[in-house]
Design an enzyme around this catalytic site. Sequence first.
Site, PDB file in Angstrom:
ATOM      1  N   PRO A   1       0.836  -1.204   0.000  1.00 19.68           N
ATOM      2  CA  PRO A   1       0.000   0.000   0.000  1.00 19.68           C
ATOM      3  C   PRO A   1       0.869   1.251   0.000  1.00 19.68           C
ATOM      4  CG  PRO A   1      -0.772  -1.573   1.627  1.00 19.68           C
ATOM      5  CD  PRO A   1       0.558  -2.064   1.150  1.00 19.68           C
ATOM      6  N   CYS A   2       0.368   2.290  -0.653  1.00 19.74           N
ATOM      7  CA  CYS A   2       1.209   3.475  -0.841  1.00 19.74           C
ATOM      8  C   CYS A   2       0.617   4.721  -0.189  1.00 19.74           C
ATOM      9  CB  CYS A   2       1.361   3.748  -2.330  1.00 19.74           C
ATOM     10  SG  CYS A   2      -0.227   4.119  -3.108  1.00 19.74           S
TER      11      CYS A   2
END
Length: 331
Positions: free
Chosen positions: A90-91
């Site tokens: 996830p960013c």
Amino acid sequence: MAQINGNSTLKVVSLFCGCGGMDLGIQGNFKYLENHYEALPFEIVYAADNDAYAAKIYNDNFSHKCEVKDVRDIVPSEVPDHDILLGGFPCQSFSIIAQNPPRLGYKDDRGKLFFEMVKVLKEKQPRFFIGENVKGLLSANKGQAFPMIIKEFEKAGYYIHFKLLNASEFGIPQKRERVFIVGFRDFDDYFNFKFPQPYTLTKNKIALRHVIDKEADKDEKWFFSQRAVEGMLRVREKMNKGRVQDIDQPCNTISSHLAKVSLNGTDPVLMVNERYRRFSPREASNIQSFPRSFKLDSVSENRQYRAIGNAVPPVLMWKVANSLTNSCLIP
């Protein structure tokens, strides 16, 4: 299959595996549209994700099983030995703390999760890793976050290649742009690796029409109500909404938001006989390049949308993994 250091396969650990787009792609041996993507020399020995519904889909489709687990609870020393680490981490929520030199900061815990990959890399030192993320990671925090992420991977002992790939240039009917980060423990592997080259010219890109399910046209539940249409039409010109897809072109990027698609959003929709309709989960799966044999039905449609929308297109992953095989593994 070519022998690789005396063995026929390399072992893979998959973090943030979701419903299995990266994992299907790196294993190969699946059919999409009229093409067969041959088996690649990789064997998944451990997979984990914190989404129990995505894991249910995963476990319906793979002989090995995904463990439902928060990656932060994984003890790196207890991860099975492996040759390649996968992670579509996830960013969200990167920020830059104003210090000299600046450091990564976080608005919430999701932004820290790539560090879990780094921890495993430092502990286990696999030969390769592949990370995947959204295009926006390149420009996050005015372009400051991405170089710092790369530096963390380098500090773990890896040489890094990265490239922005557009799925529509690799035989997938979707204009999905994603950053692939490939890490190499050994310089020779780093030197030899080449990303796959786009092979689909604009005029030859796979059109959306090839993956539309005509049966869905007959089901009223996929169509928007007249009230929803009227609401959108009142603001369409001002807000650029109602984004009907040209079925003779690749589709705009689909996301996990398809579960709550709205005509007042920027989500791609279809026009069928002058009526607006959403994609079915199977159509979303088709757009993402999952084979038609991929099983979805053991979870609700909302959960199917979320899992498929968050996935890495298997064909795109196969292209990257095949390039790794050809440039670094096969003599």
